[in-house]
Design an enzyme around this catalytic site. Structure first.
Site, PDB file in Angstrom:
ATOM      1  N   TYR A 155      45.632  38.458  41.350  1.00 34.56           N
ATOM      2  CA  TYR A 155      45.215  37.210  40.699  1.00 34.56           C
ATOM      3  C   TYR A 155      45.980  37.005  39.406  1.00 34.56           C
ATOM      4  O   TYR A 155      46.631  37.911  38.895  1.00 34.56           O
ATOM      5  CB  TYR A 155      43.705  37.195  40.454  1.00 34.56           C
ATOM      6  CG  TYR A 155      43.227  38.025  39.273  1.00 34.56           C
ATOM      7  CD1 TYR A 155      43.236  39.410  39.309  1.00 34.56           C
ATOM      8  CD2 TYR A 155      42.767  37.414  38.104  1.00 34.56           C
ATOM      9  CE1 TYR A 155      42.795  40.156  38.229  1.00 34.56           C
ATOM     10  CE2 TYR A 155      42.320  38.162  37.021  1.00 34.56           C
ATOM     11  CZ  TYR A 155      42.339  39.530  37.090  1.00 34.56           C
ATOM     12  OH  TYR A 155      41.908  40.267  36.024  1.00 34.56           O
ATOM     13  N   ARG A 190      54.739  37.753  36.469  1.00 39.59           N
ATOM     14  CA  ARG A 190      53.893  38.933  36.672  1.00 39.59           C
ATOM     15  C   ARG A 190      53.243  38.879  38.068  1.00 39.59           C
ATOM     16  O   ARG A 190      53.091  39.911  38.724  1.00 39.59           O
ATOM     17  CB  ARG A 190      52.826  39.020  35.573  1.00 39.59           C
ATOM     18  CG  ARG A 190      52.031  40.325  35.644  1.00 39.59           C
ATOM     19  CD  ARG A 190      51.095  40.492  34.471  1.00 39.59           C
ATOM     20  NE  ARG A 190      50.084  39.450  34.434  1.00 39.59           N
ATOM     21  CZ  ARG A 190      49.260  39.238  33.415  1.00 39.59           C
ATOM     22  NH1 ARG A 190      49.334  40.000  32.331  1.00 39.59           N
ATOM     23  NH2 ARG A 190      48.364  38.275  33.456  1.00 39.59           N
ATOM     24  N   ARG A 192      39.075  43.745  60.722  1.00 37.30           N
ATOM     25  CA  ARG A 192      39.037  44.772  59.673  1.00 37.30           C
ATOM     26  C   ARG A 192      39.703  46.079  60.116  1.00 37.30           C
ATOM     27  O   ARG A 192      39.189  46.776  61.000  1.00 37.30           O
ATOM     28  CB  ARG A 192      37.587  45.041  59.242  1.00 37.30           C
ATOM     29  CG  ARG A 192      37.498  46.005  58.055  1.00 37.30           C
ATOM     30  CD  ARG A 192      36.063  46.232  57.603  1.00 37.30           C
ATOM     31  NE  ARG A 192      36.021  47.109  56.442  1.00 37.30           N
ATOM     32  CZ  ARG A 192      36.040  48.442  56.504  1.00 37.30           C
ATOM     33  NH1 ARG A 192      36.081  49.041  57.678  1.00 37.30           N
ATOM     34  NH2 ARG A 192      36.018  49.173  55.398  1.00 37.30           N
ATOM     35  N   LYS A 251      48.078  43.449  38.830  1.00 36.38           N
ATOM     36  CA  LYS A 251      46.905  42.620  38.504  1.00 36.38           C
ATOM     37  C   LYS A 251      46.084  42.387  39.769  1.00 36.38           C
ATOM     38  O   LYS A 251      46.020  41.285  40.328  1.00 36.38           O
ATOM     39  CB  LYS A 251      47.302  41.301  37.840  1.00 36.38           C
ATOM     40  CG  LYS A 251      46.126  40.685  37.051  1.00 36.38           C
ATOM     41  CD  LYS A 251      46.615  39.625  36.096  1.00 36.38           C
ATOM     42  CE  LYS A 251      45.484  38.860  35.428  1.00 36.38           C
ATOM     43  NZ  LYS A 251      44.565  39.651  34.624  1.00 36.38           N
ATOM     44  N   GLU A 262      43.051  49.793  27.146  1.00 38.96           N
ATOM     45  CA  GLU A 262      43.036  48.339  26.885  1.00 38.96           C
ATOM     46  C   GLU A 262      41.605  47.846  26.991  1.00 38.96           C
ATOM     47  O   GLU A 262      40.685  48.619  27.238  1.00 38.96           O
ATOM     48  CB  GLU A 262      43.948  47.608  27.871  1.00 38.96           C
ATOM     49  CG  GLU A 262      43.557  47.816  29.326  1.00 38.96           C
ATOM     50  CD  GLU A 262      44.559  47.231  30.322  1.00 38.96           C
ATOM     51  OE1 GLU A 262      45.193  46.208  30.009  1.00 38.96           O
ATOM     52  OE2 GLU A 262      44.679  47.805  31.415  1.00 38.96           O
ATOM     53  N   LEU A 271      47.649  46.865  32.090  1.00 41.87           N
ATOM     54  CA  LEU A 271      48.249  45.623  32.567  1.00 41.87           C
ATOM     55  C   LEU A 271      49.238  45.140  31.504  1.00 41.87           C
ATOM     56  O   LEU A 271      48.891  45.116  30.320  1.00 41.87           O
ATOM     57  CB  LEU A 271      47.154  44.560  32.754  1.00 41.87           C
ATOM     58  CG  LEU A 271      47.694  43.242  33.327  1.00 41.87           C
ATOM     59  CD1 LEU A 271      47.908  43.378  34.825  1.00 41.87           C
ATOM     60  CD2 LEU A 271      46.743  42.098  33.033  1.00 41.87           C
TER      61      LEU A 271
HETATM   62  N1  PDD Z   1      42.502  39.294  32.022  1.00 46.82           N
HETATM   63  N2  PDD Z   1      44.302  43.755  30.352  1.00 46.82           N
HETATM   64  C1  PDD Z   1      43.462  43.467  31.365  1.00 46.82           C
HETATM   65  C2  PDD Z   1      42.797  44.586  32.080  1.00 46.82           C
HETATM   66  C3  PDD Z   1      43.235  42.119  31.735  1.00 46.82           C
HETATM   67  O1  PDD Z   1      42.409  41.853  32.755  1.00 46.82           O
HETATM   68  C4  PDD Z   1      43.865  41.087  31.021  1.00 46.82           C
HETATM   69  C5  PDD Z   1      43.682  39.631  31.366  1.00 46.82           C
HETATM   70  C6  PDD Z   1      44.730  41.430  29.960  1.00 46.82           C
HETATM   71  C7  PDD Z   1      45.463  40.401  29.156  1.00 46.82           C
HETATM   72  O2  PDD Z   1      46.523  39.834  29.904  1.00 46.82           O
HETATM   73  P1  PDD Z   1      47.039  38.356  29.604  1.00 46.82           P
HETATM   74  O3  PDD Z   1      47.388  38.313  28.168  1.00 46.82           O
HETATM   75  O4  PDD Z   1      48.214  38.232  30.490  1.00 46.82           O
HETATM   76  O5  PDD Z   1      45.900  37.424  29.959  1.00 46.82           O
HETATM   77  C8  PDD Z   1      44.929  42.772  29.660  1.00 46.82           C
HETATM   78  C9  PDD Z   1      42.280  37.951  32.483  1.00 46.82           C
HETATM   79  C10 PDD Z   1      42.320  36.940  31.384  1.00 46.82           C
HETATM   80  C11 PDD Z   1      40.988  37.924  33.277  1.00 46.82           C
HETATM   81  O6  PDD Z   1      40.795  38.861  34.043  1.00 46.82           O
HETATM   82  O7  PDD Z   1      40.196  36.977  33.148  1.00 46.82           O
END
Ligand code: PDD
Length: 284
Positions: free
Chosen positions: A33, A52, A100, A147, A179, A204
């Site tokens: 996603y 990405r 499945r 992601k 993170e 990420l």
């Molecule tokens: N999440 N680390 C993780 C684990 C994340 O899920 C996200 C973003 C980030 C920040 O990445 P970016 O700056 O590219 O949004 C770091 C999104 C916003 C979400 O899951 O809603």
């Protein structure tokens, strides 16, 4: 009026937007996603998100059902159809619906869905007040650079944070912060060095993180990409998070203890301003 979603080539009212219960995203979290911010009806730093996306799907050998240009055109059409001014566009691609079975199916069409959410990221009260974070063990798999829609560890982390009255979780591994549950983590040390963990399989590669580092470097801020501990964060001048859905938000408490005197600091505030300027200037 109902929100309009995108499902495999069609724009439909959200209630009618459906995928099969055999979809591998649903059964195996076999999907990727992206979340892009929208300001003034335009996509923020979206090329970075699409690159990405391309990398993530490549890492799991999932063919994109559309080109990146076409995906961008669909995102834009969805924004227009929803009259979205400020908010988010969520997109998800999965390996599709098939009987499945764990290995990749031979003949399957990937699923591509998108929806929008209204969100006033600019005027979020947390940007002024700062947020509280709760630390939790990082129990995720070893490919956090992908992601993936497998977000159960983050769901549990952010639920634990919410139950403790916190707005974000900071995940800890081997004594250091990896993170946030859905954001990148930064601190500003007492000698004014911006510290955030280096990209690797452990985190990420945040698009907002990348832009903020570049903007900070242009302004001669010293930056170190390395792991930091909670003790370092508590001793820091400032701490903050970055993400597409929050831009830059100050962290003022970690596990109930004040950071930077418990008040948002000037550097996080300035980086937020600079990021918002960049976002507005480059949005398309
Ligand atoms: N999440 N680390 C993780 C684990 C994340 O899920 C996200 C973003 C980030 C920040 O990445 P970016 O700056 O590219 O949004 C770091 C999104 C916003 C979400 O899951 O809603």
């Amino acid at each position: 009026m109902s929100r309009i979603a995108y499902v495999n080539g069609s724009f439909v009212p959200l209630e009618e937007a459906k995928v099969s219960i055999l979809d591998r995203g649903f059964l195996f979290a076999d999907g990727i996603y992206e979340v892009s911010a929208v300001l003034g009806g335009k996509l923020v730093d979206n090329d970075s998100h699409l690159l990405r996306l391309q990398r993530s799907v490549g890492e799991i050998a999932l063919p994109l059902p559309e080109t990146l240009d076409r995906i961008k055109a669909i995102q834009k059409e969805l924004i227009a159809r929803n009259n979205l001014v400020d908010g988010l566009v969520y997109l998800q691609v999965t390996r599709g619906a098939a009987e499945r079975d764990f290995p990749f199916p031979k003949e399957v069409t990937p699923t591509l869905v998108m929806f929008t959410t209204v969100k006033d990221i600019i005027n979020a009260p947390a940007a002024k007040t700062g947020i509280a974070v709760k630390t939790v063990p990082d129990i995720r798999w070893e490919r956090r650079d992908i992601k993936s829609v497998a977000l159960l560890a983050q769901v549990l982390a952010k639920q634990a944070a919410a139950e403790a009255g916190c707005q974000e979780a900071w995940m800890i591994e081997d004594g250091a912060v990896t993170e946030g549950g859905s954001s990148s983590a930064f601190i500003l040390t007492q000698d004014d060095v911006l510290v955030t963990r280096q990209n690797s399989n452990a985190i990420l590669p945040g698009c907002t993180r990348k832009a903020v580092i570049a903007l900070a470097a242009e302004r001669q801020l010293r930056i170190e990409e390395r792991p930091f501990t909670v003790a370092e964060a508590l001793a820091a001048k400032e701490a903050f998070i970055t993400s597409a859905s929050s831009f830059v938000q100050p962290v003022v408490r970690i596990d109930g203890q004040a950071v930077g005197g418990g008040k948002p600091g000037p550097v996080a505030a300035r980086l937020r301003e600079i990021y918002v300027e960049f976002a507005r200037a480059t949005a398309d």
